[in-house]
Design an enzyme around this catalytic site. Structure first.
Site, PDB file in Angstrom:
ATOM      1  N   CYS A 132      -9.915  -1.690 -10.690  1.00  0.00           N
ATOM      2  CA  CYS A 132      -9.154  -0.733  -9.824  1.00  0.00           C
ATOM      3  C   CYS A 132      -7.815  -1.021  -9.498  1.00  0.00           C
ATOM      4  CB  CYS A 132     -10.287  -0.199  -8.815  1.00  0.00           C
ATOM      5  SG  CYS A 132     -10.687  -1.644  -7.666  1.00  0.00           S
ATOM      6  N   ARG A 154       1.739 -10.249  -1.652  1.00  0.00           N
ATOM      7  CA  ARG A 154       1.937  -8.960  -2.355  1.00  0.00           C
ATOM      8  C   ARG A 154       3.105  -8.056  -1.639  1.00  0.00           C
ATOM      9  NH1 ARG A 154      -4.050  -5.967  -1.978  1.00  0.00           N
ATOM     10  NH2 ARG A 154      -2.711  -3.963  -2.514  1.00  0.00           N
ATOM     11  N   ARG A 189     -15.107   2.378  -0.665  1.00  0.00           N
ATOM     12  CA  ARG A 189     -15.052   1.033  -0.145  1.00  0.00           C
ATOM     13  C   ARG A 189     -14.902   1.150   1.121  1.00  0.00           C
ATOM     14  NH1 ARG A 189      -9.512  -2.198  -1.902  1.00  0.00           N
ATOM     15  NH2 ARG A 189      -8.597  -0.649  -0.183  1.00  0.00           N
ATOM     16  N   HIS A 243       0.561  -1.213  -0.057  1.00  0.00           N
ATOM     17  CA  HIS A 243       0.127   0.132   0.177  1.00  0.00           C
ATOM     18  C   HIS A 243       1.012   1.360   0.010  1.00  0.00           C
ATOM     19  CE1 HIS A 243      -3.385  -2.617   0.444  1.00  0.00           C
ATOM     20  NE2 HIS A 243      -3.817  -1.779  -0.467  1.00  0.00           N
ATOM     21  N   ARG A 290      -9.996   4.331  -0.877  1.00  0.00           N
ATOM     22  CA  ARG A 290      -9.768   3.509   0.054  1.00  0.00           C
ATOM     23  C   ARG A 290      -9.997   3.968   1.733  1.00  0.00           C
ATOM     24  NH1 ARG A 290      -5.554   2.289  -4.010  1.00  0.00           N
ATOM     25  NH2 ARG A 290      -5.341  -0.028  -4.051  1.00  0.00           N
ATOM     26  N   GLU A 313     -11.997  -9.871  -5.750  1.00  0.00           N
ATOM     27  CA  GLU A 313     -10.539  -9.735  -5.679  1.00  0.00           C
ATOM     28  C   GLU A 313     -10.019 -11.364  -4.912  1.00  0.00           C
ATOM     29  OE1 GLU A 313      -9.544  -6.255  -3.025  1.00  0.00           O
ATOM     30  OE2 GLU A 313     -11.310  -6.560  -1.780  1.00  0.00           O
ATOM     31  N   ASN A 347      -4.943  -6.381  -7.465  1.00  0.00           N
ATOM     32  CA  ASN A 347      -3.948  -6.456  -6.663  1.00  0.00           C
ATOM     33  C   ASN A 347      -4.136  -7.786  -6.036  1.00  0.00           C
ATOM     34  OD1 ASN A 347      -3.317  -3.848  -7.589  1.00  0.00           O
ATOM     35  ND2 ASN A 347      -3.800  -3.072  -5.833  1.00  0.00           N
ATOM     36  N   ASP A 348      -5.338  -8.018  -5.183  1.00  0.00           N
ATOM     37  CA  ASP A 348      -5.274  -9.175  -4.382  1.00  0.00           C
ATOM     38  C   ASP A 348      -5.786 -10.461  -5.509  1.00  0.00           C
ATOM     39  OD1 ASP A 348      -4.976  -8.282  -1.813  1.00  0.00           O
ATOM     40  OD2 ASP A 348      -6.617  -6.882  -1.824  1.00  0.00           O
TER      41      ASP A 348
HETATM   42  C1  PEP Z   1      -6.863  -4.740  -5.214  1.00  0.00           C
HETATM   43  O1  PEP Z   1      -6.742  -5.508  -4.262  1.00  0.00           O
HETATM   44  O2  PEP Z   1      -6.445  -4.739  -6.354  1.00  0.00           O
HETATM   45  C2  PEP Z   1      -7.321  -3.240  -4.694  1.00  0.00           C
HETATM   46  C3  PEP Z   1      -7.603  -2.464  -5.418  1.00  0.00           C
HETATM   47  O3  PEP Z   1      -7.661  -3.035  -3.438  1.00  0.00           O
HETATM   48  P1  PEP Z   1      -6.386  -2.961  -2.257  1.00  0.00           P
HETATM   49  O4  PEP Z   1      -4.981  -2.800  -3.102  1.00  0.00           O
HETATM   50  O5  PEP Z   1      -6.546  -1.830  -1.565  1.00  0.00           O
HETATM   51  O6  PEP Z   1      -6.255  -4.179  -1.653  1.00  0.00           O
HETATM   52 MG    MG Z   2      -7.511  -5.531  -2.550  1.00  0.00          MG
END
Ligand code: PEP
Ligand code: MG
Length: 763
Positions: free
Chosen positions: A683, A646, A514, A371, A478, A612, A635-636
Site C-alpha cells: 500500500c 521521507r 488503519r 503526506h 488513513r 513498515e 514509504n516507511d
Molecule cells: C507507508 O508507510 O508506506 C504507508 C502506506 O503509510 P503512510 O505513508 O501513511 O505512513
Molecule cells: Mg507508514
C-alpha cells in the site's frame, strides 16, 4: 586598513559568533551582510565579497560585499568560462594567491570594477555537491593568506552554503535574485504527484509571517481598520492570558506580557504597519515588513538579552497575523484555477481545499513521500515538492506551470512554452479518457494472472473519487487524516458516523481501516509531540498503545460502524515486535467484548499488520501467524531501511523504490506470506508507478493499494504484460545491484509493451 587580529582563540571565538549570527539572521541578505562584514574584520582583509552562482544563466553575480561599493551588488557578474571566480567555482578547493598574475588580476578588476588589489583568497560555497557561489577576500598589498585563513573561510563557506540553500528553499530573495525577479524562470524540484497544471500562484501562509506575500490592498482604509481590529483583539488576548496567569507568574515573566502590550501601543509597530498599508501593501504584507525591520534591529544588537527580544517581536507578529486571518488559514480563500504554493503545504491544507479551486500544488519543502504529496495524488492534483531556490512570495498571483511528472516549475512562461504544456495536458487528458474504457475490466495479465487493485484514501472528499473507479475496495484508509481536521480528538460517535460513511459507500468491498497513525509528519494540533526526531519517535501504534483511551475509542467506533455491513478490516501501523502486536490485539478484543456486553451485535473484524519497520522483517513468521493479512508500507519501510527521512528533500532522492535492498526485503515478505497462506498487498506509494506495479506483481504480490487516480494506468500496464514476462522482470531486477539498472529494466519492459507513455523517470 583594519588592524590585524590575533590568535587562534580569537578566530575560533569569532567563528562561533559569526555562525551564530548567520543562524539567527532573519533572511539571506542579512546573513550575507554578517558574513562579509565580519570576515573582512576578522581576517583584516581589505575586501570580502560573496558571489552567487546562477546556474541557469551560467554566471556568478556579486551578492554582497564589504570593502567595495554596494552598488556592485546584483550588477557585477562573471561568466562560467574564465577568470578567478570561475576558477574557484570550478576547482572545489580554495584558490590562494599572494600576488594574482597580472592578466588574471586585470580581468578580475575589470569585472569587479574597482581598486588595485594584489592578494586573493577565494573558496567555493557548496551545498549538496552543487556550487552555490564563491566567498573571497582581497588585500591591496601582496599577502600570503595562511592555512588558518583558508580553514576559516572554508568553514564560513560551508555555513553560507546551507544558509543559501535554506533561504532558497524557503523562497527568500536576496538582492541578486530580486534583480532577476521579473524574468521567466525555471525551478527544479521533485515530482510530488503526476500531471501538469497551469494556473496563477496562490500563496498559502498560515500563521507563517515569513511566507506572507506583498499584495496591493483594494481599500487601504478598510485594510487599516482590519489591522486595528487585529491589534485590539491581540491586546485583549494578551491581557487575558496575563490576568489568568497572574498568580503563577514571577514579576520577570509578567514583564514579558507588559512588553508585548507596550509593543502593541508603540508607534514603531502599529504606526509603521498603517503607514505601509497606505503606501500600497495589504495588512499582512505591511505587518511582515514592519516586524522584519523591527526584529532585525534587535538581532543586530551585541547584547544577548536584547537579541533574544527579536523572538518576542516575531511572536507578536505571528499572533497579529493569526488574527488578520480570522484564526483560519489562507487556503480557504484560494480563488479558482490556482496553483497552491507554500513553504510546506500540509496534509491539513489539502483537506481544507474547496473542490475545484486548485489545479496544482507546489511545496518548497517535503518529498514525494510526504503526506501532502500522497493526498495530492489521491485528489488527482499535480504536485511539485522539495523545490530549492523558490522565491515563494514572488509567485503569488504569477502565472506558473507545475509539472508534477518531472518536478519542474516554470514561472511566467512565454507563449510558446505555455502552448507546449497545454498540448501535453491535452494528451494526458486524452490518455485518461481512453483508459476509462478499462473500467469494470479486471487488472488481469493477458495470460490470466489477476492483481487486485485497491484504493488508498483517508479524506471524505476523496471518497467520490475512490468509489467512482472500479477498485477492489479500500486497501488503506488513513484514519489519522480526518483526525487532523479536528481541533480535538473526535468523539466515539463522531468517528462512528465518519467510518460508517466510508464502509457503506464501499460495501460489500472491504475497507482496511488503519488505526490512528499520527506523529511523524502527521501531527495533531491538539496533541503536543515535540520531538527532535519525529520519524523515529512517538508515532503510530506507539502512541495509541500509550493511550489506550484514544485507541479503544477508535476501535469501538470502527466496530460499531461495521454493524450489519461486515466489510471492516483493521490494519495496525508501525508494529515493530510481538509486544506491540499482542497489546494491540488485546485492546481489539477488549473493545469487542465491551460492545458485546453493551448489547451491540459487533463481529470480529479481520486484523492486518503493516510491515513498515525493518524489525518486522526479521520476525515475520511470528508476527504473521497472529494476524489475518499483511500490508507493506513501502514509504516507511524505505525510509527506515535506507535511513533517509521521507520529508527531507536533501535525502529524498535516496528513497528510490528501486533500491535493491528494498526489493530484497519485499521478496522476503512476499515469499513468507505466500508460504504462510497470508494475503499480502503493497500500500506504499511505489505501487502507483506503473513500472513498479509490474515489478511487484512479478514478485508475487496479489494486491496493490494505490491512489484512485493511478488505477487506470496501473491496470493498463498489468493488462498489457504477461505473467511470465513479469516473473522474468522480477528475477532480472533482483539480480541488479543498482537502482539505475532496475529503472532501465522497467523502462525497457514498458517500451516493449507499448506503454512508454507510462514511464516516469526515477526521483
Ligand atoms: C507507508 O508507510 O508506506 C504507508 C502506506 O503509510 P503512510 O505513508 O501513511 O505512513
Ligand atoms: Mg507508514
Amino acid at each position: 586598513m583594519i588592524a590585524r587580529t590575533a590568535t587562534h582563540e580569537h578566530r575560533l571565538e569569532a567563528l562561533t559568533r559569526i555562525i551564530h549570527e548567520v543562524d539567527v539572521a532573519p533572511n539571506l541578505d542579512a546573513a550575507l551582510g554578517v558574513i562579509v562584514r565580519r570576515t573582512r574584520e576578522v581576517m583584516a582583509a581589505d575586501v570580502c565579497t560573496v558571489y552567487f552562482t546562477v546556474h541557469e544563466q551560467r554566471r556568478h553575480v556579486v551578492a554582497a560585499t564589504d570593502g567595495l561599493s554596494s552598488d556592485l551588488v546584483g550588477r557585477v557578474q562573471t561568466g562560467f568560462g574564465s577568470g578567478l571566480i570561475a576558477q574557484v567555482a570550478g576547482s572545489s578547493r580554495p584558490v590562494n594567491m599572494a600576488q594574482v598574475p597580472e592578466p588574471l588580476n586585470q580581468e578580475f578588476l575589470a569585472q569587479a570594477g574597482a581598486g588595485d588589489y594584489r592578494a586573493f583568497l577565494g573558496v567555493p560555497v557548496i551545498h549538496k555537491r552543487r556550487v552555490q557561489g564563491v566567498l573571497l577576500v582581497r588585500q591591496r598589498e601582496a599577502r600570503r593568506f595562511d592555512d588558518a585563513d583558508e580553514a576559516f573561510l572554508t568553514t564560513l563557506a560551508a555555513q553560507l552554503g546551507s544558509a543559501i540553500a535554506y533561504a532558497r528553499a524557503n523562497g527568500e530573495m536576496c538582492n541578486v535574485c530580486r534583480a532577476e525577479a521579473d524574468e521567466p524562470r525555471r525551478f527544479d524540484g521533485s515530482p510530488g504527484a503526476p500531471g501538469i497544471a497551469i494556473g496563477k500562484g496562490f500563496m498559502s501562509f498560515t500563521a507563517d509571517l515569513q511566507a506572507v506575500p506583498d499584495r496591493t490592498p483594494e481599500d487601504p482604509a478598510e485594510e487599516e481598520q482590519r489591522f486595528r481590529r487585529a491589534v485590539s483583539s491581540v491586546r485583549a488576548e494578551i491581557t487575558q492570558i496575563a490576568d489568568e496567569l497572574n498568580e503563577a507568574l514571577s514579576p520577570a515573566d509578567r514583564a514579558l506580557f507588559d512588553a508585548y502590550a507596550l509593543m502593541l501601543d508603540s508607534p514603531e509597530i502599529v504606526a509603521s504597519v498603517i503607514q505601509r498599508i497606505h503606501q500600497g501593501n495589504w495588512a499582512p504584507g505591511a505587518l511582515r515588513q514592519t516586524i522584519d525591520a523591527h526584529a532585525e534591529r534587535f538581532e543586530r544588537m551585541g547584547d544577548a538579552y536584547l537579541r533574544e527580544r527579536a523572538t518576542d517581536v516575531r511572536e507578536l507578529g505571528t499572533r497579529l497575523l493569526l488574527r488578520l486571518q480570522g484564526g483560519g488559514t489562507s487556503v480557504e480563500d484560494c480563488p479558482p484555477d490556482s496553483i497552491l504554493v507554500g513553504r510546506r503545504i500540509s496534509a491539513i491544507d489539502l483537506g481544507l481545499l474547496r473542490p475545484g479551486r486548485v489545479r496544482g500544488i507546489i511545496s518548497a519543502q517535503g518529498s514525494a513521500l510526504s503526506h501532502a504529496a500522497i493526498i495530492a495524488r489521491a485528489l488527482g492534483l499535480p504536485a511539485v515538492v522539495g523545490v530549492a531556490n523558490l522565491p515563494l512570495s514572488a509567485l503569488d498571483g504569477q502565472e506558473i506551470i507545475a509539472d508534477g511528472n518531472t518536478g519542474q516549475i516554470y514561472l511566467r512562461p512565454d507563449p510558446a512554452l505555455r502552448q507546449a504544456f497545454s498540448s501535453l495536458i491535452e494528451q494526458e487528458r486524452e490518455l485518461s479518457e481512453s483508459l476509462s474504457s478499462l473500467q469494470n475490466l479486471p487488472a488481469k495479465t493477458p495470460d490470466g494472472m489477476e492483481v487486485a487493485l485497491y484504493t488508498n484514501t483517508g479524506l471524505a472528499a476523496e471518497l467520490s473519487l475512490a468509489t467512482a473507479v472500479d477498485s477492489a475496495g479500500i486497501g488503506l484508509f488513513r484514519s489519522e487524516l480526518p483526525f487532523m481536521l479536528y481541533d480535538r480528538f473526535p468523539s466515539e460517535q463522531e468517528q462512528v458516523s465518519l467510518y460508517r460513511e466510508v464502509l457503506e459507500a464501499v460495501a460489500p468491498r472491504p475497507v482496511n481501516l488503519r488505526t490512528l497513525d499520527a506523529g511523524g509528519d502527521k501531527p495533531l494540533s491538539y496533541l503536543t509531540i515535540d520531538e527532535p526526531n519525529p520519524a523515529l519517535g512517538w508515532r503510530g501504534i506507539r502512541l495509541t498503545l500509550d493511550h489506550p483511551d484514544i485507541f479503544l475509542t477508535q476501535l469501538r467506533a470502527a466496530l460499531r460502524a461495521d454493524i450489519g455491513l461486515g466489510n471492516l478490516r483493521l490494519l495496525l501501523p508501525m508494529i515493530s515486535d510481538s509486544n506491540d502486536l499482542e497489546q494491540a490485539l488485546v485492546l481489539i478484543d477488549q473493545a469487542q467484548r465491551q460492545l458485546l456486553a453493551e448489547g451491540l451485535a459487533v463481529t470480529r473484524a479481520p486484523v492486518g499488520l503493516m510491515i513498515e519497520v525493518p524489525a518486522a522483517l526479521f520476525q515475520l513468521p511470528q508476527l504473521a501467524q497472529q494476524v489475518d493479512f499483511l500490508s507493506v508500507g513501502t514509504n516507511d519501510l524505505a525510509q527506515y531501511l535506507l535511513a533517509a527521512d521521507r520529508n527531507n528533500p536533501k535525502v529524498s532522492g535516496r528513497l528510490d523504490p528501486c533500491h535493491p535492498a528494498l526489493l530484497h526485503a519485499l521478496r522476503h515478505i512476499v515469499h513468507t506470506a505466500i508460504s504462510m497462506h497470508k494475503p499480502v498487498t503493497v500500500c506504499g506509494e511505489m505501487a502507483n508507478d506503473p513500472g513498479c506495479a509490474l515489478l511487484l506483481a512479478g514478485m508475487g504480490f496479489q494486491g496493490l493499494s494505490i491512489s484512485a487516480t493511478a488505477i487506470p494506468r496501473v491496470k493498463w500496464a498489468i493488462r498489457s504484460v504477461s505473467a511470465a514476462r513479469l516473473k522474468t522482470l522480477a528475477e532480472q531486477a533482483l539480480a541488479c545491484d543498482r537502482p539505475e539498472a532496475i529503472h532501465r529494466l522497467l523502462e525497457q519492459t514498458l517500451r516493449e509493451a507499448g506503454l512508454e507513455r507510462l514511464y516516469r523517470p526515477p526521483p
